[in-house]
Write an enzyme that holds these catalytic residues in place. Structure first.
Site, mmCIF file in Angstrom:
data_model
loop_
_atom_site.group_PDB
_atom_site.id
_atom_site.type_symbol
_atom_site.label_atom_id
_atom_site.label_comp_id
_atom_site.label_asym_id
_atom_site.label_seq_id
_atom_site.Cartn_x
_atom_site.Cartn_y
_atom_site.Cartn_z
ATOM 1 N N ARG B 75 0.839 -1.191 0.000
ATOM 2 C CA ARG B 75 0.000 0.000 0.000
ATOM 3 C C ARG B 75 0.876 1.244 0.000
ATOM 4 N NH1 ARG B 75 -5.430 -1.164 3.444
ATOM 5 N NH2 ARG B 75 -4.323 -2.643 4.757
ATOM 6 N N GLY B 77 2.741 4.335 0.991
ATOM 7 C CA GLY B 77 3.229 4.761 2.295
ATOM 8 C C GLY B 77 3.618 3.611 3.209
ATOM 9 N N ALA B 112 -7.363 -6.971 6.305
ATOM 10 C CA ALA B 112 -7.168 -6.250 5.045
ATOM 11 C C ALA B 112 -7.749 -7.043 3.883
ATOM 12 C CB ALA B 112 -5.682 -5.974 4.824
ATOM 13 N N LYS B 160 3.405 -25.180 5.973
ATOM 14 C CA LYS B 160 3.077 -25.638 7.329
ATOM 15 C C LYS B 160 4.143 -25.151 8.307
ATOM 16 C CE LYS B 160 -0.382 -26.620 5.941
ATOM 17 N NZ LYS B 160 -1.681 -26.222 6.485
ATOM 18 N N ASP B 223 -6.096 -25.274 9.992
ATOM 19 C CA ASP B 223 -5.165 -24.186 10.296
ATOM 20 C C ASP B 223 -5.653 -23.371 11.494
ATOM 21 O OD1 ASP B 223 -2.976 -22.332 9.670
ATOM 22 O OD2 ASP B 223 -4.546 -20.966 8.994
ATOM 23 N N GLU B 227 -3.921 -23.553 15.292
ATOM 24 C CA GLU B 227 -3.261 -22.445 15.989
ATOM 25 C C GLU B 227 -3.946 -22.144 17.314
ATOM 26 O OE1 GLU B 227 -3.380 -19.262 13.118
ATOM 27 O OE2 GLU B 227 -5.293 -18.484 13.830
ATOM 28 N N SER B 420 -0.267 -13.085 14.249
ATOM 29 C CA SER B 420 -1.362 -12.387 13.573
ATOM 30 C C SER B 420 -2.500 -12.127 14.552
ATOM 31 C CB SER B 420 -1.885 -13.238 12.420
ATOM 32 O OG SER B 420 -2.669 -14.307 12.920
#
Lengths: 484, 484
Positions: B75, B77, B112, B160, B223, B227, B420
């Site tokens: 993006r 900037g 996003a 993975k 997944d 996690e 994340s």
């Protein structure tokens, strides 16, 4: 919100700058019940859980000198039949009782309500009044895209305490007029203009010292969030975490238990009940007062964020969806009890040795943390627009006058293992979040003065909840709560 | 599931009585990449998080001798621009790069992705291939009732392991051909018959030792559940609980840390990586072996029930809905770090004093508990129909060869605080559930032989996972994992 009644006196009270219409209760009003219940010959109480039992007995006693009969509806083969009959109540098949009653008070478990609402709706008389004691069914119907029959009233009267307390305080009310558990009422559907009078009569018949107005939606959200937060989940999570903290500090199990669970149930709860939240802080001075303030300031922001998360989950329907998913798993793999850990063994030994002196143990850290969680819930409910009566009954009064005394007698873990499936799932889901927040975020802030930006606590001394609590305390007599 | 390739050798392997088609990787296959990527002049890697960085660099290096250029889309900037350019990569505005690439690998954060998928879809060339590295977008589109453009291929290649590991093992692969992180691939939409070849080329270009087939739906579920369970949430919850347990038993902080977090990251994980799950048990004898077996038997059933709950929440969409709700709250009240508690201060001191001798500390209770959680996830994934390659990569290999070595270097709490948002929310939601289960249910069973009926563990020695792990170990070279 405001309402009028042709039978009972409606008062307007001011709470933290808002106005609410309320009705006070008392045994002197029982002679007015037949007028308010005009057209009702039979009240069917469906179910014999703690609420069913308490409400059937209280209404039967309150209507003893009238022609209105209270009948209990149970499923064929119900093991509760003998107990209800031993109390002198007439018992019928639940769907027959639905069909023959003009006021049907539905107090079966959530799962049974969800699975049988169509059969129940079919049998309701046209013009009957369907009564609920919490908003679960409203949420469930929305989820499945169904609705109530159009030709019946739908009202709620929701006692702000456990069934056991509803009965016990009613009995204490024989000696002290007005003793009882406060209740909210809601008119969800009013086909004949009689819904409000019937709801008020039901509530006064239960022995509610005062009755305030809400909606079933608002009641549902505050009820489900409350039991996941300060009423059960937060209590459990907080005392588990504090017990470990005090053990690691070197306390023997009994002392760690006394400083955590016992401090909440034996010292903090009765102090709040008697002297309000300020009474808890005012009992400390010097170093202890500083420890209380530090714990309160550290706990408030993280707890408020967590209560906001619980609220969003409930409000969005996620929480109810999770309960339904859990139901399928629990059919083959039931929940394990949580009461096997060393903490609750220490609790048994503390209770066995319990004396008034021991019960007075308090701890400023425990007190600051517990009050931070309680006020966080109060403020979050206020932010989400709940009426103050509901906020304070669901966050403070129900805790200190109904649930915590019960937990004091039976243990917090016992309460978690023996409450409704919805509440038990919620306490087991959210309790550990309160523990983790305390272990990982709040205690490090309080202990090390960590600079972590959190939602700041308002000045505790100036919090509007104190004035509200004081005002509401004038609406009912002071009663020492007994637990059998 | 099965597939064919005109470019790469497809092998069939047998895993626990099932057959899977796989493709082995290696640098000797890089010359075949242009054939498999025919029609692709430019690969646009969108985003520069750990996966974006690793994938852009690996693909650039693997395609160095070809005409295919790897371009990074950021993006305007973006603070990452300088870093990407310093690596010698061309950087463009992300939507421009989407429009000018024939293979677009979308590696921006979930939020996003959710907020910008329409803008991205509009700019994709007809006939382009959209690549994803996990199934989030598939779940999101289903939730909002949207779909992919009809004229593009949609494929997944899902390493993975963390981005850092994907890059680091690729670099180690310069010395040891085939070193790398395994990946799954999925063809979600194939408009020109080229989707499979492109996915395989992408995976081989990343350095995957072997590539197995799945669907984006299956990948998404394993997944996100993984996690929340053994890859992060369970590790965190288990070591927090065990640390407290050992502290209460009287251990000093450093020793309690060594027996909990350090035992998992420094002893159990490398043992599994080298000798499989059986290697962990085989290292104990006598009393220690009995302690391992008791912990494993007590932990398996409750952990499996908890993984089932996580799975249901993910599968139903509840978990994703919660992440979206959290997004709105986090905008004004960010998550607090969890790394401030005494446990992680002890960890810093353990790491500072770390020596090979200290790193070899193990503990049979910790080992039995950790393996119980790991095998519980394996069995639950098998019950829900995942292919064995996916089960074992998502439950064992990714843990011991990517995440746990990273946690060993940086700390479990650091990992939770820096992953994340979706993973961090999940770890903070479910980690405390693993802790509470251990404190309240599992440890009491293990310690007191409490008779609590739980899903029984299969015989550990006979578990099919051992043979599967052994078979998969033959598909790649043994590499000592380095973490920077």
């Amino acid at each position: 919100m405001t309402f009028t009644s042709a039978v009972f006196d409606v008062e307007t009270i001011e709470l933290a700058g808002t106005r609410e219409s309320i009705v006070r209760g008392g045994r002197h009003l029982f002679p007015l019940l037949p007028t308010a219940l005009e057209g009702v010959d039979q009240i069917g109480v469906i179910g014999w859980g703690p609420q069913g039992r308490a409400q059937a007995l209280n209404l039967r006693d309150s209507l003893a000198d009238t022609a209105i009969e209270v009948v209990v509806g149970l499923r064929a083969g119900s093991s509760s039949r003998a107990e209800a009959e031993a109390e002198g109540l007439r018992v019928g098949d639940w769907l027959d009782v639905v069909a023959s009653s003009q006021l049907v008070i539905l107090l079966v478990a959530d799962a049974a309500t969800a699975n049988n609402h169509e059969a129940i709706f079919e049998r309701l008389q046209p013009g009957a009044t369907l009564g609920l004691s919490h908003g679960f069914l409203v949420g469930h119907l929305r989820t499945v895209g169904a609705s109530f029959p159009e030709d019946v009233n739908v009202i709620g009267v929701c006692p702000k305490g456990m069934g056991d307390s509803v009965r016990r305080l009613y009995l204490q009310g024989r000696e002290i007029n007005g003793a009882g558990i406060n209740a909210s009422f809601a008119v969800h559907q009013d086909v004949d203009g009689r819904a409000t009078e019937r709801a008020l009569a039901w509530s006064i018949g239960l022995g509610s010292p005062y009755t305030f107005q809400t909606t079933l939606d608002s009641e549902y959200r505050s009820d489900i969030v409350g039991e996941r937060a300060i009423l059960l989940g937060a209590v459990h999570g907080i005392v588990e975490s504090l017990y470990q903290r005090y053990r690691v500090e070197g306390d023997e199990p009994e002392r760690a238990f006394a400083r955590s669970a016992e401090a909440v149930t034996a010292s903090i709860a009765p102090t709040i009940s008697r002297d309000g939240l300020l009474g808890v802080r005012n009992a400390f001075e010097g170093e202890d007062l500083a420890a209380f303030d530090r714990a309160y300031a550290a706990g408030y922001g993280p707890f408020r964020d967590l209560v906001a998360e619980i609220y969003d989950e409930v409000d969005s329907g996620n929480e109810l969806a999770s309960v339904v998913l859990a139901g399928a798993r629990l059919a083959t793999s039931p929940m394990q009890p949580i009461s096997g850990s060393p903490m609750w063994a220490a609790g048994a030994s503390v209770r066995a040795a319990r004396q008034e002196a021991a019960a007075a143990v308090s701890d400023p850290y425990t007190a600051g943390i517990f009050l931070a969680a309680m006020v966080a819930q109060v403020d979050l409910f206020a932010e989400r627009g709940h009426p103050w009566s509901e906020i304070v009954n669901e966050s403070v009064i129900e805790a200190v006058d109904s649930l915590l005394p019960y937990m004091h007698a039976r243990d917090v873990a016992f309460m978690v293992d023996n409450c409704s499936t919805t509440a038990r799932l919620g306490a087991r889901k959210w309790g550990p979040r309160f523990s983790a927040l305390l272990d990982q975020v709040i205690s490090p802030i309080a202990d090390n003065g960590l600079e972590i930006s959190v939602t700041a606590a308002k000045d505790f001394g100036q919090h509007p909840v104190h004035v509200v609590l004081e005002r509401l305390a004038t609406l009912r007599p002071s009663v020492d709560i007994s637990v059998g």
